[in-house]
Design a protein around this motif. Structure first.
Motif, PDB file in Angstrom:
ATOM      1  N   GLN A   1       1.641  -4.519  -0.159  1.00  0.00           N
ATOM      2  CA  GLN A   1       1.541  -3.999   1.191  1.00  0.00           C
ATOM      3  C   GLN A   1       2.836  -3.290   1.575  1.00  0.00           C
ATOM      4  OE1 GLN A   1      -0.697  -3.832   3.534  1.00  0.00           O
ATOM      5  NE2 GLN A   1      -2.320  -5.277   3.024  1.00  0.00           N
ATOM      6  N   GLN A   3       4.625  -1.450   5.002  1.00  0.00           N
ATOM      7  CA  GLN A   3       4.587  -1.141   6.422  1.00  0.00           C
ATOM      8  C   GLN A   3       5.493   0.066   6.660  1.00  0.00           C
ATOM      9  OE1 GLN A   3       5.334  -4.637   5.539  1.00  0.00           O
ATOM     10  NE2 GLN A   3       3.105  -4.736   5.443  1.00  0.00           N
ATOM     11  N   VAL A   5       7.059   2.826   9.600  1.00  0.00           N
ATOM     12  CA  VAL A   5       7.322   3.072  11.021  1.00  0.00           C
ATOM     13  C   VAL A   5       8.063   4.396  11.162  1.00  0.00           C
ATOM     14  CG1 VAL A   5       8.422   2.247  13.115  1.00  0.00           C
ATOM     15  CG2 VAL A   5       7.426   0.600  11.504  1.00  0.00           C
ATOM     16  N   CYS A  22      11.068   7.786   8.562  1.00  0.00           N
ATOM     17  CA  CYS A  22      10.003   6.811   8.321  1.00  0.00           C
ATOM     18  C   CYS A  22      10.616   5.663   7.531  1.00  0.00           C
ATOM     19  CB  CYS A  22       8.859   7.445   7.567  1.00  0.00           C
ATOM     20  SG  CYS A  22       7.574   6.291   7.049  1.00  0.00           S
ATOM     21  N   ALA A  24      10.354   2.102   5.666  1.00  0.00           N
ATOM     22  CA  ALA A  24       9.356   1.318   4.943  1.00  0.00           C
ATOM     23  C   ALA A  24       9.839  -0.110   4.728  1.00  0.00           C
ATOM     24  CB  ALA A  24       9.059   1.966   3.604  1.00  0.00           C
ATOM     25  N   SER A  25       8.891  -1.025   4.713  1.00  0.00           N
ATOM     26  CA  SER A  25       9.214  -2.415   4.420  1.00  0.00           C
ATOM     27  C   SER A  25       8.024  -3.077   3.745  1.00  0.00           C
ATOM     28  CB  SER A  25       9.565  -3.184   5.698  1.00  0.00           C
ATOM     29  OG  SER A  25       8.473  -3.200   6.586  1.00  0.00           O
ATOM     30  N   GLY A  26       8.266  -4.199   3.101  1.00  0.00           N
ATOM     31  CA  GLY A  26       7.196  -5.011   2.579  1.00  0.00           C
ATOM     32  C   GLY A  26       6.932  -4.875   1.098  1.00  0.00           C
ATOM     33  N   TYR A 112      -1.105   3.758   2.274  1.00  0.00           N
ATOM     34  CA  TYR A 112      -0.565   3.148   3.492  1.00  0.00           C
ATOM     35  C   TYR A 112      -0.112   4.256   4.437  1.00  0.00           C
ATOM     36  CZ  TYR A 112      -0.439  -0.833   0.361  1.00  0.00           C
ATOM     37  OH  TYR A 112      -0.791  -1.826  -0.522  1.00  0.00           O
ATOM     38  N   GLY A 114       1.683   5.124   8.496  1.00  0.00           N
ATOM     39  CA  GLY A 114       2.339   4.691   9.714  1.00  0.00           C
ATOM     40  C   GLY A 114       1.468   4.989  10.925  1.00  0.00           C
ATOM     41  N   GLN A 115       1.980   4.656  12.099  1.00  0.00           N
ATOM     42  CA  GLN A 115       1.233   4.831  13.345  1.00  0.00           C
ATOM     43  C   GLN A 115       1.396   6.230  13.920  1.00  0.00           C
ATOM     44  OE1 GLN A 115      -0.924   2.498  14.767  1.00  0.00           O
ATOM     45  NE2 GLN A 115      -0.604   1.709  12.702  1.00  0.00           N
TER      46      GLN A 115
END
Length: 123
Positions: A1, A3, A5, A22, A24-26, A112, A114-115
């Motif tokens: 996964q 994430q 932002v 942007c 990224a994490s996870g 994946y 982002g919003q």
């Protein structure tokens, strides 16, 4: 996964500049090619730029070539989009995305998202 932002959107005048980030994490950021897409009201999401896992290869939509630059910092788990000489037609929500493909340009190749962050360019 993974994430994602986005940040850095806002209002700019035509001819101006903005820099999107942007974070990224996870998961292992360097395992993914990264891309930027935009979506204007009433339109489909469109490819803007992509960068390979190492950052050694990039791809751009014709509409942004020579004006936008995608880059990444794998140590900071961040991908950037430097947008120069902005035009009113660049107005859209900008999304970053992560892909397991080498250098992906289709939305279906991205795993994946982002919003999104709004970019508005006034004339």
């Amino acid at each position: 996964q993974v994430q994602l932002v986005e940040s850095g959107g806002g209002l700019a005048q035509a001819g101006g500049s903005l820099r999107l980030s942007c974070a990224a994490s996870g998961s292992t950021f360097s395992s993914y090619a990264m891309g930027w897409f935009h979506q204007a009201p009433g339109k489909e999401r469109e490819f803007v730029a992509a960068i390979s896992r190492s950052g050694g290869s990039t791809s751009y939509a014709n509409s942004v070539k020579g004006r936008f630059t995608i880059s990444r910092d794998n140590a900071k788990n961040t991908v950037y989009l430097q947008m120069n000489t902005l035009k009113p037609e660049d107005t859209a929500v900008y999304y970053c995305a992560a892909s397991r493909a080498r250098l992906a340009v289709l939305t279906t190749q991205y795993d994946y998202w982002g919003q999104g962050t709004q970019v508005t360019v006034s004339s």
